[in-house]
Write an enzyme that holds these catalytic residues in place. Structure first.
Site, PDB file in Angstrom:
ATOM      1  N   ASP A  78      -0.400   5.123   1.074  1.00 48.49           N
ATOM      2  CA  ASP A  78      -0.755   6.079   2.121  1.00 48.49           C
ATOM      3  C   ASP A  78      -0.686   5.439   3.498  1.00 48.49           C
ATOM      4  O   ASP A  78      -1.317   4.411   3.757  1.00 48.49           O
ATOM      5  CB  ASP A  78      -2.176   6.617   1.892  1.00 48.49           C
ATOM      6  CG  ASP A  78      -2.246   7.620   0.756  1.00 48.49           C
ATOM      7  OD1 ASP A  78      -1.321   8.435   0.623  1.00 48.49           O
ATOM      8  OD2 ASP A  78      -3.238   7.585  -0.002  1.00 48.49           O
ATOM      9  N   GLU A 123     -14.375   3.957   8.228  1.00 47.48           N
ATOM     10  CA  GLU A 123     -13.279   3.169   7.647  1.00 47.48           C
ATOM     11  C   GLU A 123     -12.499   2.398   8.702  1.00 47.48           C
ATOM     12  O   GLU A 123     -12.128   1.240   8.495  1.00 47.48           O
ATOM     13  CB  GLU A 123     -12.323   4.083   6.881  1.00 47.48           C
ATOM     14  CG  GLU A 123     -11.129   3.344   6.291  1.00 47.48           C
ATOM     15  CD  GLU A 123     -10.083   4.271   5.695  1.00 47.48           C
ATOM     16  OE1 GLU A 123      -8.883   3.909   5.741  1.00 47.48           O
ATOM     17  OE2 GLU A 123     -10.438   5.345   5.192  1.00 47.48           O
ATOM     18  N   SER A 171      -2.556   1.339  -4.489  1.00 47.94           N
ATOM     19  CA  SER A 171      -3.043   2.418  -3.640  1.00 47.94           C
ATOM     20  C   SER A 171      -4.467   2.848  -3.981  1.00 47.94           C
ATOM     21  O   SER A 171      -4.833   2.977  -5.147  1.00 47.94           O
ATOM     22  CB  SER A 171      -2.122   3.635  -3.773  1.00 47.94           C
ATOM     23  OG  SER A 171      -2.654   4.761  -3.104  1.00 47.94           O
ATOM     24  N   ALA A 172      -5.230   3.125  -2.928  1.00 54.82           N
ATOM     25  CA  ALA A 172      -6.567   3.689  -3.097  1.00 54.82           C
ATOM     26  C   ALA A 172      -6.501   5.212  -3.137  1.00 54.82           C
ATOM     27  O   ALA A 172      -7.533   5.880  -3.135  1.00 54.82           O
ATOM     28  CB  ALA A 172      -7.469   3.233  -1.953  1.00 54.82           C
ATOM     29  N   ASP A 205       0.865  -1.175   0.000  1.00 58.10           N
ATOM     30  CA  ASP A 205       0.000   0.000   0.000  1.00 58.10           C
ATOM     31  C   ASP A 205       0.905   1.230   0.000  1.00 58.10           C
ATOM     32  O   ASP A 205       2.130   1.114   0.138  1.00 58.10           O
ATOM     33  CB  ASP A 205      -0.874  -0.047   1.268  1.00 58.10           C
ATOM     34  CG  ASP A 205      -1.725   1.189   1.444  1.00 58.10           C
ATOM     35  OD1 ASP A 205      -2.390   1.594   0.482  1.00 58.10           O
ATOM     36  OD2 ASP A 205      -1.703   1.759   2.550  1.00 58.10           O
TER      37      ASP A 205
END
Length: 327
Positions: free
Chosen positions: A81, A126, A194-195, A79
């Protein structure tokens, strides 16, 4: 349960890691030798109080298998962030790729307020440990759709992105240079999943001098018109809890790496655990999780899911120490 030196329980292997069967191939000399080192190689990084491990013996076995496989069998899936980038620096929260745009001067004050309201609404959802991923899923889609719509309305200019990144407070974790450079030096593939915003992510690692040829980025990329003005987003939305689907869409990339059957996976959310789902030939996988926020509520669940959990650790010391043994 191992909790670094801050725990009442200490396990000696974390001071002296068993390193077995490290294979070194020296083509120039035409030699292939196998070195089996008994408990002698120290990994002091594992003594840190930030390191939490539920099953030390299993972690030891995985690391030893990764060492045996060496660079030729290794790939990294990570990932970005709050995983490669810091969660905080000197007590101040660091921005995500989205936050960098949210807070920049290209965005109006009215838009910034709306984006902040969205974050205050959806971020608690989240990270809520009492909700399942399935329950969180529609809220994440809602959040991303609304925030991306607001950004499109701002008509952001592509040529302003480098300046926006330079002026931001984004920080990569301490030791990131060693991490990226070591992987590049040994031609180990690195898949950043990554989102966040791909254009911003790429600019961050480009400015940091670590956007090497072995790095592939899959993320939410902006779509600009002929004049370089944001008009939408490319492809399907990637959010924190649909990385399983995204991983399966990248099976062609992973097929090209059929010999890279050993994986080190790094993430900071439960959704990141699915990032390797597109790899069909996994032999060994070591999952390292960064737990940055709401530690007391989420530690147990992270320990059940990640092999190594790094609590409020803003460095790459543990991943780097493992790479140092493998490469």
């Amino acid at each position: 349960l191992y909790r670094g030196t801050g725990s009442s329980m200490r396990l000696p292997w974390l001071w002296v890691l068993l390193v077995t069967s490290a294979v070194t191939v020296r083509q120039s000399e035409g030699l292939k030798r196998e070195a089996c080192l008994l408990p002698s190689t120290q990994m002091p990084e594992f003594e840190k109080s930030t390191v939490h491990i539920k099953d030390p013996e299993r972690v030891e076995e995985i690391i030893c298998s990764l060492i045996k496989g060496g660079a030729a069998k290794l790939q990294i899936i990570t990932d970005f962030d709050m995983t490669l980038s810091r969660f905080s620096n000197n007590g101040k929260r660091c921005p995500t790729c989205h936050n960098i745009i949210d807070n920049c001067k290209l965005v109006t004050e009215e838009c910034r307020k709306k984006l902040l309201q969205l974050k205050e609404t959806y971020y608690p959802i989240e990270i809520d440990p009492n909700l399942t991923i399935e329950e969180k899923f529609p809220f994440m889609v809602e959040w991303y759709f609304k925030s991306h719509t607001l950004l499109i309305e701002q008509r952001l200019q592509k040529d302003k992105l480098p300046e926006v990144v330079r002026e931001s407070d984004v920080c990569l974790r301490e030791g990131y240079e060693q991490f990226f450079d070591k992987l590049q030096e040994h031609s180990v593939p690195m898949f950043i999943f990554s989102a966040g915003l791909g254009d911003v992510l790429e600019e961050i690692i480009r400015q940091a001098g670590v956007y090497h040829p072995n790095v592939k980025v899959v993320s939410n990329f902006m779509d600009f018109d002929d004049k370089g003005v944001l008009k939408g987003f490319k492809g399907e939305l990637i959010h924190v809890y649909n990385k399983h689907d995204g991983a399966l869409k990248n099976t062609e990339y992973f097929k090209q790496l059929k010999d890279n059957c050993n994986i080190i996976l790094l993430g900071d959310s439960m959704g990141d655990l699915n990032m390797a789902d597109g790899v069909s030939n996994v032999e060994n996988i070591l999952k390292i999780g960064f737990l940055n926020d709401k530690v007391d509520e989420r530690l147990e669940k992270y320990l059940d899911s990640y092999d190594i959990v790094l609590v409020k650790d803003e460095t790459m010391e543990v991943p780097n120490s493992i790479l140092q043994k493998i490469l």
